[in-house]
Scaffold this motif. Structure first.
Motif, PDB file in Angstrom:
ATOM      1  N   ASP A 191     -11.347   6.545  13.009  1.00 23.73           N
ATOM      2  CA  ASP A 191     -12.329   7.369  14.024  1.00 23.73           C
ATOM      3  C   ASP A 191     -13.696   7.154  13.655  1.00 23.73           C
ATOM      4  O   ASP A 191     -14.611   8.038  14.139  1.00 23.73           O
ATOM      5  CB  ASP A 191     -12.017   8.849  13.976  1.00 23.73           C
ATOM      6  N   ASP A 192     -14.261   6.077  12.876  1.00 28.16           N
ATOM      7  CA  ASP A 192     -15.535   5.825  12.630  1.00 28.16           C
ATOM      8  C   ASP A 192     -16.251   6.686  11.869  1.00 28.16           C
ATOM      9  O   ASP A 192     -17.592   6.763  11.805  1.00 28.16           O
ATOM     10  CB  ASP A 192     -16.232   5.546  14.149  1.00 28.16           C
ATOM     11  N   GLN A 193     -15.689   7.246  10.948  1.00 24.11           N
ATOM     12  CA  GLN A 193     -16.376   7.855   9.899  1.00 24.11           C
ATOM     13  C   GLN A 193     -16.648   7.008   8.824  1.00 24.11           C
ATOM     14  O   GLN A 193     -15.927   6.293   8.355  1.00 24.11           O
ATOM     15  CB  GLN A 193     -15.236   9.129   9.377  1.00 24.11           C
ATOM     16  N   THR A 194     -17.670   7.337   8.059  1.00 17.70           N
ATOM     17  CA  THR A 194     -18.068   6.678   6.738  1.00 17.70           C
ATOM     18  C   THR A 194     -17.759   7.544   5.626  1.00 17.70           C
ATOM     19  O   THR A 194     -18.190   8.777   5.464  1.00 17.70           O
ATOM     20  CB  THR A 194     -19.403   6.349   6.789  1.00 17.70           C
ATOM     21  N   LYS A 195     -17.000   6.992   4.717  1.00 18.34           N
ATOM     22  CA  LYS A 195     -16.379   7.653   3.530  1.00 18.34           C
ATOM     23  C   LYS A 195     -16.873   6.699   2.381  1.00 18.34           C
ATOM     24  O   LYS A 195     -16.696   5.392   2.305  1.00 18.34           O
ATOM     25  CB  LYS A 195     -14.981   7.907   3.520  1.00 18.34           C
ATOM     26  N   TRP A 196     -17.081   7.265   1.022  1.00 12.61           N
ATOM     27  CA  TRP A 196     -17.084   6.723  -0.214  1.00 12.61           C
ATOM     28  C   TRP A 196     -16.056   6.640  -0.899  1.00 12.61           C
ATOM     29  O   TRP A 196     -15.130   7.379  -1.068  1.00 12.61           O
ATOM     30  CB  TRP A 196     -18.253   7.461  -1.058  1.00 12.61           C
ATOM     31  N   MET A 197     -15.606   5.511  -1.510  1.00  6.45           N
ATOM     32  CA  MET A 197     -14.363   5.066  -2.217  1.00  6.45           C
ATOM     33  C   MET A 197     -14.805   4.826  -3.657  1.00  6.45           C
ATOM     34  O   MET A 197     -15.891   4.216  -4.019  1.00  6.45           O
ATOM     35  CB  MET A 197     -13.357   3.843  -1.726  1.00  6.45           C
TER      36      MET A 197
ATOM     37  N   VAL B 148       0.742  -1.188  -0.076  1.00 11.15           N
ATOM     38  CA  VAL B 148      -0.032   0.073  -0.062  1.00 11.15           C
ATOM     39  C   VAL B 148       0.899   1.268   0.176  1.00 11.15           C
ATOM     40  O   VAL B 148       1.732   1.653   0.615  1.00 11.15           O
ATOM     41  CB  VAL B 148      -0.813   0.184   1.293  1.00 11.15           C
ATOM     42  N   GLU B 149       0.393   1.986  -0.974  1.00 11.61           N
ATOM     43  CA  GLU B 149       1.573   3.330  -1.051  1.00 11.61           C
ATOM     44  C   GLU B 149       0.603   4.363  -1.368  1.00 11.61           C
ATOM     45  O   GLU B 149      -0.539   4.379  -1.859  1.00 11.61           O
ATOM     46  CB  GLU B 149       2.512   3.247  -2.121  1.00 11.61           C
ATOM     47  N   GLY B 150       1.031   5.670  -0.821  1.00 13.21           N
ATOM     48  CA  GLY B 150       0.055   6.744  -1.028  1.00 13.21           C
ATOM     49  C   GLY B 150      -0.737   7.510   0.123  1.00 13.21           C
ATOM     50  O   GLY B 150       0.013   7.312   1.271  1.00 13.21           O
ATOM     51  N   ASP B 151      -1.903   8.043  -0.007  1.00 12.24           N
ATOM     52  CA  ASP B 151      -2.591   8.828   1.119  1.00 12.24           C
ATOM     53  C   ASP B 151      -3.641   7.960   1.932  1.00 12.24           C
ATOM     54  O   ASP B 151      -4.532   8.235   2.182  1.00 12.24           O
ATOM     55  CB  ASP B 151      -3.233  10.089   0.494  1.00 12.24           C
ATOM     56  N   CYS B 152      -2.799   6.712   2.332  1.00 13.05           N
ATOM     57  CA  CYS B 152      -3.536   5.570   3.119  1.00 13.05           C
ATOM     58  C   CYS B 152      -4.115   6.571   4.316  1.00 13.05           C
ATOM     59  O   CYS B 152      -5.223   6.049   4.727  1.00 13.05           O
ATOM     60  CB  CYS B 152      -2.657   4.486   3.545  1.00 13.05           C
ATOM     61  N   GLU B 153      -3.274   6.992   5.239  1.00 13.13           N
ATOM     62  CA  GLU B 153      -3.708   7.539   6.471  1.00 13.13           C
ATOM     63  C   GLU B 153      -4.663   8.627   6.251  1.00 13.13           C
ATOM     64  O   GLU B 153      -5.721   8.695   7.020  1.00 13.13           O
ATOM     65  CB  GLU B 153      -2.436   7.933   7.092  1.00 13.13           C
ATOM     66  N   GLU B 154      -4.541   9.527   5.276  1.00 10.67           N
ATOM     67  CA  GLU B 154      -5.462  10.482   5.033  1.00 10.67           C
ATOM     68  C   GLU B 154      -6.831   9.989   4.941  1.00 10.67           C
ATOM     69  O   GLU B 154      -7.802  10.525   5.210  1.00 10.67           O
ATOM     70  CB  GLU B 154      -5.041  11.429   4.025  1.00 10.67           C
ATOM     71  N   LEU B 155      -6.846   8.736   3.801  1.00 14.20           N
ATOM     72  CA  LEU B 155      -8.462   8.337   3.538  1.00 14.20           C
ATOM     73  C   LEU B 155      -8.839   7.508   4.690  1.00 14.20           C
ATOM     74  O   LEU B 155     -10.149   7.547   4.897  1.00 14.20           O
ATOM     75  CB  LEU B 155      -7.998   7.500   2.297  1.00 14.20           C
ATOM     76  N   THR B 156      -7.859   6.568   5.318  1.00 13.93           N
ATOM     77  CA  THR B 156      -8.508   5.630   6.493  1.00 13.93           C
ATOM     78  C   THR B 156      -8.305   5.916   7.638  1.00 13.93           C
ATOM     79  O   THR B 156      -8.943   5.385   8.430  1.00 13.93           O
ATOM     80  CB  THR B 156      -8.005   4.344   5.936  1.00 13.93           C
ATOM     81  N   GLY B 157      -7.232   6.753   7.995  1.00 14.08           N
ATOM     82  CA  GLY B 157      -6.944   7.000   9.420  1.00 14.08           C
ATOM     83  C   GLY B 157      -5.794   5.957   9.866  1.00 14.08           C
ATOM     84  O   GLY B 157      -5.175   6.123  10.706  1.00 14.08           O
ATOM     85  N   TYR B 158      -5.408   4.924   8.942  1.00 13.75           N
ATOM     86  CA  TYR B 158      -4.404   3.985   9.351  1.00 13.75           C
ATOM     87  C   TYR B 158      -3.501   3.994   8.442  1.00 13.75           C
ATOM     88  O   TYR B 158      -3.463   4.654   7.035  1.00 13.75           O
ATOM     89  CB  TYR B 158      -5.025   2.529   9.021  1.00 13.75           C
TER      90      TYR B 158
END
Length: 370
Positions: free
Chosen positions: A235-241, A176-186
């Motif tokens: 942090d329990d947010q729901t996001k669309w991918m 996994v590379e890229g904005d993983c933490e920004e998208l998922t928090g992980y």
């Protein structure tokens, strides 16, 4: 050849510029003649000292061939100077002084190849082969490094992540590379290690079955897939991918999936808002279409009465009806322009228009004894 060792479009191999450093000028010239005979692609520049060689170093040299024993510096000391300026430039030690000690020192210093001088022309054939192999390896490495640099730059600027995972319901991630933490928090490292598992703890539980079915169906078709789904962040947010990927096969066997994932929550919310407004517009248009029929029918009847009874008082009623229809039309225009009309204004316009016509008609009927 191209920089990665292949043939150019013309079929002619890329040239190789060799800097040969040997304090024996006659031998250096002899080596140049034989190397250029062995391979048309090789051009040799000769120097009889390290000092002279250093002035040629920045002229586009592809490979250095150097003797060990030279008056100002030995071959290993020359290698150290070259490495400081061009760390990966091929360097072949071609010396008449052969010993395990020198060979070991050369290898430790990072020499590309080590070849001992001998008698006979075969040594030049061997040296030419070593030069070509070293340069092609060097160029291939540079191409790979440039591709890697471009890929890393691309990934760093992508609004999402690139991944490699196994084709299993849990979608375990290998890369996994890229904005993983920004998208998922992980972090990428956490997802790669399986803590959390993408398909178990990140993919929204209500979308797991559908996502699996979409991907498997696409793999059975042409091996590429595209889908949208929701995730649950740390942090329990729901996001669309939105995701696009493809099957990676080796020897005809599916070994992994690779693809790209990006967030589309804002776009999804905008789409839902548009759908909501369109629904309201459709609903309002339906109401207006129905409710405008009554006042129009009443207006037509009063016009008919005016014609048959020759009573112009009826025309005042028609004029009022048209005025109210005009107001209703203005309301419709406001709705089409702004997309929003207060519910009370719409209800009032419709209610006033319909009830007024009905009320006026009853009043006129009573007046006329109907």
């Amino acid at each position: 050849m191209t920089a990665d060792g292949g043939e150019t479009e013309s079929g002619v191999s890329d040239p190789i510029r060799v800097l040969h450093v040997d304090d024996d000028a006659a031998f250096a010239e002899l080596v140049a003649i034989y190397l250029e005979r062995e391979r048309d692609r090789i051009t040799v520049i000769t120097a009889t000292s390290v000092s002279d060689a250093l002035t040629e170093l920045d002229s586009g040299i592809d490979c250095i061939v150097a003797d060990y024993e030279m008056p100002d510096r030995n071959g290993i000391e020359f290698l150290e100077v070259v490495t400081e300026r061009y760390p990966d430039l091929p360097f072949i030690l071609f010396t008449g002084r052969g010993s395990e000690e020198i060979a070991s020192e050369a290898i430790s210093a990072g020499v590309t190849d080590y070849l001992q001088k001998s008698t006979g022309t075969e040594q030049y054939t061997l040296l030419a082969n070593r030069i070509c192999n070293a340069v092609e390896g060097y160029r291939s490495q540079r191409v790979l490094e440039e591709r890697k640099r471009r890929l890393e730059t691309l990934i760093d600027n992508l609004p999402g992540i690139v991944y490699r995972c196994l084709n299993e319901p849990e979608w375990p991630m290998e890369y996994v590379e890229g904005d993983c933490e920004e998208l998922t928090g992980y972090t990428s490292q956490a997802v790669e290690s399986g803590d959390p598992v993408w398909g178990e703890e990140i993919l929204h539980p209500d979308d797991k079955e559908r996502a699996w079915e979409v991907v498997q169906s696409a793999l059975d078709d042409d091996g590429t897939f595209e889908l949208t789904y929701r995730i649950v962040t740390k942090d329990d947010q729901t996001k669309w991918m939105w995701e696009r990927g493809q099957a990676i096969c080796e020897d005809g066997e599916l070994v992994a999936l690779e693809g790209f994932v990006t967030g589309i929550t804002d776009r999804k919310e905008q789409q839902q808002e548009i759908e909501r407004k369109n629904y309201k517009l459709d609903e309002f248009a339906s109401i207006v279409s129905h409710d405008m029929q009554d006042p129009l029918a009443v207006a037509r009847e009063y016009v008919e009465l005016a014609r048959t009874e020759d009573d112009t008082d009826y025309l005042d009623t028609v004029e009022d009806a048209h005025e109210r229809l005009k107001r209703l039309t203005e309301t419709l225009l406001a709705l089409s322009r702004d997309g929003e009309v207060p519910a009370e204004a719409v209800n009032m316009s419709l209610t006033e228009t319909s009830s007024w016509f009905v009320g006026e008609r009853h009043e006129d009927d009573a007046t006329r004894g109907r």
